[in-house]
Design an enzyme around this catalytic site. Sequence first.
Site, PDB file in Angstrom:
ATOM      1  N   HIS A  86       8.918 -21.047  -7.909  1.00 28.21           N
ATOM      2  CA  HIS A  86       9.771 -21.635  -6.856  1.00 28.21           C
ATOM      3  C   HIS A  86      10.684 -20.587  -6.220  1.00 28.21           C
ATOM      4  CE1 HIS A  86       8.826 -25.905  -7.858  1.00 28.21           C
ATOM      5  NE2 HIS A  86       8.651 -25.405  -9.072  1.00 28.21           N
ATOM      6  N   ASN A 159       9.296 -32.555  -7.755  1.00 28.25           N
ATOM      7  CA  ASN A 159       8.288 -31.947  -6.890  1.00 28.25           C
ATOM      8  C   ASN A 159       7.842 -32.949  -5.832  1.00 28.25           C
ATOM      9  OD1 ASN A 159       8.118 -29.434  -8.128  1.00 28.25           O
ATOM     10  ND2 ASN A 159       6.376 -29.969  -9.412  1.00 28.25           N
ATOM     11  N   HIS A 350      18.864 -27.657 -13.247  1.00 25.92           N
ATOM     12  CA  HIS A 350      18.481 -27.799 -14.656  1.00 25.92           C
ATOM     13  C   HIS A 350      18.281 -29.285 -14.962  1.00 25.92           C
ATOM     14  CE1 HIS A 350      18.293 -27.659 -18.870  1.00 25.92           C
ATOM     15  NE2 HIS A 350      19.553 -27.513 -19.179  1.00 25.92           N
ATOM     16  N   TYR A 373      15.319 -23.944 -18.205  1.00 31.54           N
ATOM     17  CA  TYR A 373      16.132 -23.699 -17.000  1.00 31.54           C
ATOM     18  C   TYR A 373      17.398 -22.924 -17.320  1.00 31.54           C
ATOM     19  CZ  TYR A 373      12.788 -26.488 -14.471  1.00 31.54           C
ATOM     20  OH  TYR A 373      11.614 -26.930 -13.904  1.00 31.54           O
TER      21      TYR A 373
HETATM   22 FE1  HDE Z   1      10.149 -25.997 -13.188  1.00 32.29          FE
HETATM   23  N1  HDE Z   1      11.051 -24.190 -13.473  1.00 32.29           N
HETATM   24  N2  HDE Z   1       9.230 -25.787 -14.986  1.00 32.29           N
HETATM   25  N3  HDE Z   1       9.090 -27.701 -12.903  1.00 32.29           N
HETATM   26  N4  HDE Z   1      10.989 -26.190 -11.439  1.00 32.29           N
HETATM   27  C1  HDE Z   1      11.863 -23.598 -12.599  1.00 32.29           C
HETATM   28  O1  HDE Z   1      13.916 -22.563 -13.104  1.00 32.29           O
HETATM   29  C2  HDE Z   1       9.582 -24.927 -15.945  1.00 32.29           C
HETATM   30  C3  HDE Z   1       8.197 -28.276 -13.747  1.00 32.29           C
HETATM   31  C4  HDE Z   1      10.902 -27.269 -10.600  1.00 32.29           C
HETATM   32  O2  HDE Z   1      14.990 -24.938  -6.321  1.00 32.29           O
HETATM   33  C5  HDE Z   1      12.526 -22.370 -13.157  1.00 32.29           C
HETATM   34  O3  HDE Z   1      15.721 -21.788 -11.994  1.00 32.29           O
HETATM   35  C6  HDE Z   1       8.827 -25.179 -17.142  1.00 32.29           C
HETATM   36  C7  HDE Z   1       7.894 -29.612 -13.351  1.00 32.29           C
HETATM   37  C8  HDE Z   1      11.622 -27.006  -9.387  1.00 32.29           C
HETATM   38  O4  HDE Z   1      15.927 -23.714  -7.862  1.00 32.29           O
HETATM   39  C9  HDE Z   1      12.045 -22.370 -14.622  1.00 32.29           C
HETATM   40  C10 HDE Z   1       8.003 -26.215 -16.842  1.00 32.29           C
HETATM   41  C11 HDE Z   1       8.637 -29.825 -12.229  1.00 32.29           C
HETATM   42  C12 HDE Z   1      12.155 -25.734  -9.535  1.00 32.29           C
HETATM   43  C13 HDE Z   1      11.119 -23.553 -14.657  1.00 32.29           C
HETATM   44  C14 HDE Z   1       8.271 -26.601 -15.501  1.00 32.29           C
HETATM   45  C15 HDE Z   1       9.372 -28.624 -11.963  1.00 32.29           C
HETATM   46  C16 HDE Z   1      11.752 -25.249 -10.824  1.00 32.29           C
HETATM   47  C17 HDE Z   1      12.303 -21.114 -12.374  1.00 32.29           C
HETATM   48  C18 HDE Z   1       6.945 -26.855 -17.738  1.00 32.29           C
HETATM   49  C19 HDE Z   1       8.687 -31.090 -11.374  1.00 32.29           C
HETATM   50  C20 HDE Z   1      12.976 -24.963  -8.516  1.00 32.29           C
HETATM   51  C21 HDE Z   1      13.627 -20.754 -11.753  1.00 32.29           C
HETATM   52  C22 HDE Z   1       7.488 -27.678 -18.718  1.00 32.29           C
HETATM   53  C23 HDE Z   1       9.222 -32.226 -12.076  1.00 32.29           C
HETATM   54  C24 HDE Z   1      14.417 -25.354  -8.554  1.00 32.29           C
HETATM   55  C25 HDE Z   1      14.543 -21.731 -12.250  1.00 32.29           C
HETATM   56  C26 HDE Z   1      15.183 -24.608  -7.495  1.00 32.29           C
HETATM   57  C27 HDE Z   1      12.119 -24.020 -11.344  1.00 32.29           C
HETATM   58  C28 HDE Z   1      10.503 -23.913 -15.790  1.00 32.29           C
HETATM   59  C29 HDE Z   1       7.537 -27.632 -14.844  1.00 32.29           C
HETATM   60  C30 HDE Z   1      10.232 -28.515 -10.818  1.00 32.29           C
HETATM   61  C31 HDE Z   1      11.415 -21.085 -15.126  1.00 32.29           C
HETATM   62  C32 HDE Z   1       8.926 -24.426 -18.432  1.00 32.29           C
HETATM   63  C33 HDE Z   1       6.976 -30.608 -14.074  1.00 32.29           C
HETATM   64  C34 HDE Z   1      11.766 -27.935  -8.184  1.00 32.29           C
HETATM   65  O5  HDE Z   1      13.101 -22.576 -15.503  1.00 32.29           O
END
Ligand code: HDE
Length: 694
Positions: A86, A159, A350, A373
């Site tokens: 993202h 999402n 987060h 997060y």
């Molecule tokens: Fe994320 N995801 N994600 N994700 N995610 C991040 O956090 C992660 C997942 C989502 O505009 C990271 O600050 C794991 C699902 C959005 O700043 C990180 C898993 C959904 C955003 C991270 C998921 C999301 C992130 C990267 C599997 C929809 C951007 C930078 C369990 C429900 C937020 C950060 C923004 C961002 C980890 C799966 C949505 C690495 C481990 C499912 C919208 O922490």
Amino acid sequence: MKGDCVKHSTGNNPEMHNQNAKQRQLGEYRVNNYGKPLTTNQSLKVSGDENSLKAGVRGPTLLEDFHLREKITHFDHERIPERVVHARGYAAHGEFVLHKCMKKYTTAKFLHEVGKVTPLFTRFSTVVGSRGSTETARDVRGFAVKFYTEEGNYDLVGNNIPVFFIQDAIKFPDLIHAAKPEPQNEFPQAATAHDTFWDFVANNQESAHMIMWTMSDRAIPVNFRKMQGFGVHTFRFVNSEGKAHFVKFHWKPRLGIHSLVWDEAQKIGGKDPDFHRRDLYESIEAKNYPKYDLGVQIIREEDEFMFDFDILDATKIWPEEIVPVEIIGTMTLNRNVDNVFAETEQVAFHPGNVVPGIDFTNDPLLQGRLFSYLDTQLLRLGGPNFAEIPINRPVCPFHNNQRDGFSRQRIDVGQVSYHKNSLADNTPSPTPVDKGGYEHYQEKVEGHVIRAGSPSFDDHFSQARLFWNSMAPYEKQHIIDAFSFEVGKVQSQSVRQQVVDMFCHVDSGLSAAIANAVGVKPPECTPADTTASSPALSMENTVFVPETLKVAILIGEGFDSAVIRNAVQSLRNESVTIDIVSEKLGTIKGTAGKTAIANQTFITASPVLYDSILVGGGASNNSAEFDSNMKNYIEETWKHYKPIAFTTEGSRYIAETSVQEGPGIIVEKKVDDFYCAYINALAKQRFWERNIYK
Ligand code: HDE
């Protein structure tokens, strides 16, 4: 921060809306350099900023030039790590207004009083591409909302697709490694059309449902204002009696769900890689504030096992026809950021940021996110004090015994930084649950320690097929085309075959079409046994309105000024945005001594950047080039199924292009009310029945 919470505005006082609590808080940090003397960071006024300090005008630079060193050092450290996923995102401020009291289900106070306004900050993003990548890539879009509530920040980090690729967070690094550019050559950028991604898909078949969505038009939204958002996971609402309900969150855009076509998306990637952020920014500047209704699906705890899918499995939806979506409030995005780095880049979302009355479930994907997060922010934002960055600060002050660390900004006064204590009267002290202290839901859990998934998560294809069954014929064709493109880019024949064999479990016709396009054996298998469909999944059943669509009016010298003036007026009355496009910028002379101002030219604009064109006619000294430009705009717009209006004068191009008169082609001399007919066609946006290959 001192004192009480920054007060929230109320829904009844429109003046307060623009002065919401978060905005006032951010105002304290805003600095305007306009008209001010240039100083160092120590506030020393400097006497020159164009030459470094030297021993003689042609001599060496001196180490004592603190101004040079400070300026260069700061510049050297301007970048922070981009988000690991993202990375490419854009955000805006806004507010949430509650329409329905949810007290029955949750103690969350921002969901109690009808009309209550809660300030918020929303960031949209692509997942795979790096920070500078094109915005119209085929990808999932992040839809993250931070509510600054009176009980602390609540983040709904969702999402634009309601399911996910994997079921357990432990696979997330694998998924992302496979999707990102390949390590040996670092391409392709912002694209899943390559071997490692499809190898991951074929060997992790729980991805089937999500892949159906990412191969559909949902993964190429026309803009952020016209895409849905989903919390994806199952969460819990908990009420004052401690009773819980399962809940899923939905954002529904008021303008409906609309997408690009793939050819257009690819071309926009070159013409305007900032297409989505530009749209959001310009819409807000024009006061066309995007609005999304917040909906909830609620399931009683006692009904947890009533469904033919596991409600904790993030690869499953709760079909809206079975569990209806109840609209409870509206989000309006009404203010652009002042500074993209300070706000959009430094915001830290987060899923673990919750308020009393909202809790988690045992969804193993969600559980892993609850760790990830906070962990990633430590690196990205340089230490544990990122909650103090203005955009991340709650509107209520926070108090605890955490101290020090990189870039600590607050100055905690007093001797005590531990709990329990007597020297500070044992404060700061926990708040009892009945006074608003957060209590985790007391779910009963038992089981053996085991590294295994639940068998109830094993059905990977029924809902993938449900999605397929729910698509209109043109949506199905787009899915086949997307697979053909993506899998067609895969070099490994074995991977291409595995993908074809996998998607046979969704639909044999689908996988046979992919097999044919990507040169592998037709599949042999039995698809999932379901004829069920969910009409809510098809974009054919969305809202169709003309508001905020963007039209290019194409004119040359001598255009018919009366027709164009009426067109501009009629379109503006429907809040349609207009560009006047011609061979040069500035004044274009029309009939009857009238003029129009062209704000774009054939080369600064492009037909793919508009929802429609109105071909107004006129001419130029270089008529061959003028005609060629007009025809190019018409052909592209025709090919992308978009409505085209021809004035009587402009209709001379019809015979010279591929255009066939029919739905979505509005010709002035052939309709009684040209403008009304055109606006109706605009609202429809695409004419899929058009055969563009004739
Ligand atoms: Fe994320 N995801 N994600 N994700 N995610 C991040 O956090 C992660 C997942 C989502 O505009 C990271 O600050 C794991 C699902 C959005 O700043 C990180 C898993 C959904 C955003 C991270 C998921 C999301 C992130 C990267 C599997 C929809 C951007 C930078 C369990 C429900 C937020 C950060 C923004 C961002 C980890 C799966 C949505 C690495 C481990 C499912 C919208 O922490």
